[in-house]
Design a protein around this motif. Structure first.
Motif, PDB file in Angstrom:
ATOM      1  N   ARG A  24       1.867  10.322  -8.087  1.00 40.91           N
ATOM      2  CA  ARG A  24       2.749  11.457  -7.778  1.00 40.91           C
ATOM      3  C   ARG A  24       4.160  10.993  -7.402  1.00 40.91           C
ATOM      4  O   ARG A  24       4.937  11.772  -6.828  1.00 40.91           O
ATOM      5  CB  ARG A  24       2.116  12.284  -6.648  1.00 40.91           C
ATOM      6  CG  ARG A  24       0.891  13.042  -7.146  1.00 40.91           C
ATOM      7  CD  ARG A  24      -0.060  13.419  -6.032  1.00 40.91           C
ATOM      8  NE  ARG A  24      -1.209  14.153  -6.588  1.00 40.91           N
ATOM      9  CZ  ARG A  24      -2.237  13.592  -7.226  1.00 40.91           C
ATOM     10  NH1 ARG A  24      -2.283  12.279  -7.402  1.00 40.91           N
ATOM     11  NH2 ARG A  24      -3.222  14.321  -7.700  1.00 40.91           N
ATOM     12  N   GLY A  25       4.453   9.732  -7.646  1.00 40.43           N
ATOM     13  CA  GLY A  25       5.803   9.222  -7.382  1.00 40.43           C
ATOM     14  C   GLY A  25       6.095   8.955  -5.910  1.00 40.43           C
ATOM     15  O   GLY A  25       7.261   8.899  -5.505  1.00 40.43           O
ATOM     16  N   ILE A  26       5.051   8.807  -5.106  1.00 41.61           N
ATOM     17  CA  ILE A  26       5.251   8.556  -3.666  1.00 41.61           C
ATOM     18  C   ILE A  26       4.882   7.093  -3.382  1.00 41.61           C
ATOM     19  O   ILE A  26       3.817   6.627  -3.762  1.00 41.61           O
ATOM     20  CB  ILE A  26       4.371   9.516  -2.817  1.00 41.61           C
ATOM     21  CG1 ILE A  26       4.716  10.980  -3.149  1.00 41.61           C
ATOM     22  CG2 ILE A  26       4.541   9.218  -1.319  1.00 41.61           C
ATOM     23  CD1 ILE A  26       3.709  12.003  -2.639  1.00 41.61           C
ATOM     24  N   ASP A  27       5.789   6.381  -2.695  1.00 42.61           N
ATOM     25  CA  ASP A  27       5.584   4.953  -2.419  1.00 42.61           C
ATOM     26  C   ASP A  27       4.717   4.732  -1.198  1.00 42.61           C
ATOM     27  O   ASP A  27       4.836   5.450  -0.205  1.00 42.61           O
ATOM     28  CB  ASP A  27       6.934   4.274  -2.126  1.00 42.61           C
ATOM     29  CG  ASP A  27       7.681   3.988  -3.406  1.00 42.61           C
ATOM     30  OD1 ASP A  27       7.015   3.842  -4.447  1.00 42.61           O
ATOM     31  OD2 ASP A  27       8.920   3.941  -3.344  1.00 42.61           O
ATOM     32  N   SER A  28       3.921   3.673  -1.269  1.00 39.28           N
ATOM     33  CA  SER A  28       3.136   3.304  -0.084  1.00 39.28           C
ATOM     34  C   SER A  28       2.977   1.793  -0.045  1.00 39.28           C
ATOM     35  O   SER A  28       3.192   1.102  -1.046  1.00 39.28           O
ATOM     36  CB  SER A  28       1.754   3.975  -0.134  1.00 39.28           C
ATOM     37  OG  SER A  28       1.000   3.478  -1.218  1.00 39.28           O
ATOM     38  N   VAL A  29       2.605   1.302   1.137  1.00 41.53           N
ATOM     39  CA  VAL A  29       2.248  -0.108   1.316  1.00 41.53           C
ATOM     40  C   VAL A  29       0.872  -0.111   1.972  1.00 41.53           C
ATOM     41  O   VAL A  29       0.650   0.633   2.921  1.00 41.53           O
ATOM     42  CB  VAL A  29       3.272  -0.834   2.225  1.00 41.53           C
ATOM     43  CG1 VAL A  29       2.793  -2.253   2.551  1.00 41.53           C
ATOM     44  CG2 VAL A  29       4.649  -0.872   1.568  1.00 41.53           C
ATOM     45  N   VAL A  30      -0.037  -0.927   1.439  1.00 41.45           N
ATOM     46  CA  VAL A  30      -1.385  -1.022   2.014  1.00 41.45           C
ATOM     47  C   VAL A  30      -1.535  -2.378   2.703  1.00 41.45           C
ATOM     48  O   VAL A  30      -1.262  -3.422   2.101  1.00 41.45           O
ATOM     49  CB  VAL A  30      -2.472  -0.879   0.910  1.00 41.45           C
ATOM     50  CG1 VAL A  30      -3.872  -0.965   1.526  1.00 41.45           C
ATOM     51  CG2 VAL A  30      -2.316   0.426   0.139  1.00 41.45           C
ATOM     52  N   LEU A  31      -1.982  -2.349   3.963  1.00 45.51           N
ATOM     53  CA  LEU A  31      -2.183  -3.579   4.741  1.00 45.51           C
ATOM     54  C   LEU A  31      -3.664  -3.752   5.029  1.00 45.51           C
ATOM     55  O   LEU A  31      -4.317  -2.828   5.530  1.00 45.51           O
ATOM     56  CB  LEU A  31      -1.427  -3.475   6.077  1.00 45.51           C
ATOM     57  CG  LEU A  31       0.049  -3.109   5.978  1.00 45.51           C
ATOM     58  CD1 LEU A  31       0.632  -2.874   7.364  1.00 45.51           C
ATOM     59  CD2 LEU A  31       0.827  -4.215   5.250  1.00 45.51           C
ATOM     60  N   GLU A  32      -4.211  -4.917   4.722  1.00 49.40           N
ATOM     61  CA  GLU A  32      -5.655  -5.138   4.893  1.00 49.40           C
ATOM     62  C   GLU A  32      -5.895  -6.425   5.688  1.00 49.40           C
ATOM     63  O   GLU A  32      -5.331  -7.472   5.350  1.00 49.40           O
ATOM     64  CB  GLU A  32      -6.334  -5.207   3.518  1.00 49.40           C
ATOM     65  CG  GLU A  32      -7.783  -5.651   3.524  1.00 49.40           C
ATOM     66  CD  GLU A  32      -8.704  -4.792   4.388  1.00 49.40           C
ATOM     67  OE1 GLU A  32      -8.724  -3.557   4.206  1.00 49.40           O
ATOM     68  OE2 GLU A  32      -9.405  -5.352   5.259  1.00 49.40           O
ATOM     69  N   ALA A  33      -6.739  -6.344   6.697  1.00 49.71           N
ATOM     70  CA  ALA A  33      -7.027  -7.514   7.538  1.00 49.71           C
ATOM     71  C   ALA A  33      -7.890  -8.552   6.805  1.00 49.71           C
ATOM     72  O   ALA A  33      -7.752  -9.751   7.018  1.00 49.71           O
ATOM     73  CB  ALA A  33      -7.728  -7.062   8.815  1.00 49.71           C
ATOM     74  N   ARG A  34      -8.774  -8.083   5.928  1.00 47.57           N
ATOM     75  CA  ARG A  34      -9.678  -9.021   5.248  1.00 47.57           C
ATOM     76  C   ARG A  34      -9.036  -9.557   3.964  1.00 47.57           C
ATOM     77  O   ARG A  34      -7.987  -9.091   3.540  1.00 47.57           O
ATOM     78  CB  ARG A  34     -11.001  -8.322   4.921  1.00 47.57           C
ATOM     79  CG  ARG A  34     -11.776  -7.895   6.172  1.00 47.57           C
ATOM     80  CD  ARG A  34     -12.840  -6.871   5.842  1.00 47.57           C
ATOM     81  NE  ARG A  34     -12.242  -5.670   5.265  1.00 47.57           N
ATOM     82  CZ  ARG A  34     -12.895  -4.703   4.643  1.00 47.57           C
ATOM     83  NH1 ARG A  34     -14.192  -4.791   4.483  1.00 47.57           N
ATOM     84  NH2 ARG A  34     -12.268  -3.651   4.161  1.00 47.57           N
ATOM     85  N   GLY A  35      -9.715 -10.508   3.342  1.00 47.72           N
ATOM     86  CA  GLY A  35      -9.227 -11.055   2.081  1.00 47.72           C
ATOM     87  C   GLY A  35      -9.744 -10.235   0.909  1.00 47.72           C
ATOM     88  O   GLY A  35     -10.702  -9.473   1.051  1.00 47.72           O
TER      89      GLY A  35
END
Ligand code: DHB
Length: 390
Positions: A24-35
């Motif tokens: 939908r043209g919306i930016d995000s950043v995903v942060l993950e603690a695991r590998g």
């Protein structure tokens, strides 16, 4: 660092949300603690409601699910030595897809990477800041450096042990919990399927479930003491238990094979309300846990994400905040429906140590009813496939 939507956690909720927002043209950043390897190999349930499977397909991440997953039109309930089928499709018009959760995760990770999505693994020391203001941020460590991510909204998809839920002040929260005094012993087996549909079995010795992963790999579970360890269970002992609980008096039996994975999972029901605070929204296990009976966990995470995507889209397209304001109330309707269904299935099918002989007979009476009354079967089927009005 700045983005529109900061997402904590790369489980099904976080990854799917990031992907749907991207479309939908919306930016995000995903942060993950695991590998990455760890999230892609963690074994969870494997039943997708039709709505979940359809959403994955619409989002362009359903190709492998379509070829490697299996569409099932019914399930079997086993009790008192007999098997009774619930025809999901005839009763509801819907089906389920059996496809393991970690395979869904692999497909979502691949899609985020193919789209150059910002997805950081092995992140540590994550903390949420100013979520009750117009300028929330997430601080974290990655590759030996400290970072701060400024965003419009923060979405907590970091599971029941994550940091997000704790960022909602205790005074505004109410938690509801029920811990069950039993667990599930799960195995993966190299064998052909024991049945062409899933079997949920109630037996005096306890619950058992026969599921599948592929024509050569089967997933089976049986009720156990949650404090037991896998070392106590030799392969022979496991097969004896499964045969005792699942084999029917008409000669249908569990097909044995090489067991290559064993694990024990605890069982609890948990709901944290509210699911939002200022510009922080919780989705999936960060806000609620279901016992595994009925495999609602992933489906509920997807349902949260569907509501949240619509609300964020309304904000970015039209400046509307009403759907965001109503998020928790909207999502919790489905959450409580699934909590009730999972609890009900759990209580109907498990050996309850505090149950009197009278209550054990009630379990059987309920199974008779659910498998003979069309109205009662339909209620189970609607909940199982997720085609239930909330
Ligand atoms: C599976 C797990 C469940 O909890 C369930 O209800 C059905 C299937 C599975 O792992 O395949």
């Amino acid at each position: 660092m700045r983005t529109q939507v900061g997402i904590v956690g790369a489980g099904p909720a976080g990854l799917l949300l990031s992907h749907l927002l991207h479309l939908r043209g919306i930016d995000s950043v995903v942060l993950e603690a695991r590998g990455r390897a760890q999230i892609e190999s963690t074994i969870r349930a494997g039943v997708l409601e039709q709505g979940t499977a359809d959403l994955l397909t619409e989002a362009g991440v359903g190709a492998r699910m379509k070829t490697e997953g299996a569409v099932h039109h019914g399930i079997e309930l086993a009790f008192e030595g007999k098997r009774r089928r619930i025809d999901l499709t005839e009763l509801t018009g819907h089906s389920i897809t059996v496809y393991a959760q970690h395979e869904v995760l692999k497909d979502l990770v691949a899609a985020r990477i193919a789209a150059n999505g910002a997805l950081l693994f092995d992140v540590s020391d994550t903390s949420l800041h100013d979520v009750d203001t117009g300028t929330p941020s997430i601080r974290f460590q990655h590759a030996g450096e400290s970072h701060e991510l400024q965003c419009d909204y923060v979405i907590g998809c970091d599971g029941s042990q994550g940091v997000s839920r704790a960022a909602i002040p205790q005074a505004l929260r109410r938690d509801y919990e029920r811990v069950f005094p039993f667990g599930w012993f799960g195995i993966l087996v190299e064998a052909p399927p024991s049945s062409h549909e899933l079997i949920y079995a109630r037996h005096e010795r306890g619950f058992a479930l026969i599921s599948t992963r592929s024509p050569n790999v089967q997933r089976m579970y049986f009720q156990c003491d949650p404090h037991d360890t896998v070392e106590h269970w030799s392969d022979d002992r496991i097969w004896a238990e499964l045969h005792a609980r699942v084999d029917s008096s008409e000669g249908e039996h569990v097909v044995e094979g090489r067991i290559f994975q064993k694990n024990i999972v605890g069982m609890r029901s948990f709901v944290s309300t509210t699911m939002q605070y200022g510009r922080l929204f919780l989705a999936g296990d960060a806000a609620h846990i279901v016992p595994p009976t009925g495999a609602k966990g992933l489906n509920l995470a997807v349902a949260d994400v569907r509501v949240l995507t619509r609300a964020l889209e309304a904000f970015y397209r039209e400046g509307r905040t009403d759907l965001l304001e109503g998020y928790s109330a909207t999502a919790l309707k489905r959450v409580w429906r699934a909590e009730h269904f999972s609890y009900w299935m759990t209580r109907m099918l498990h050996r309850l140590d505090d149950a009197s002989p009278f209550e054990q007979q009630l379990q059987i009476a309920e199974l008779e009813h659910v498998t003979t009354s069309r109205a009662a079967s339909t209620a189970l089927a609607e909940n199982y496939v997720g085609a239930v009005a909330v």
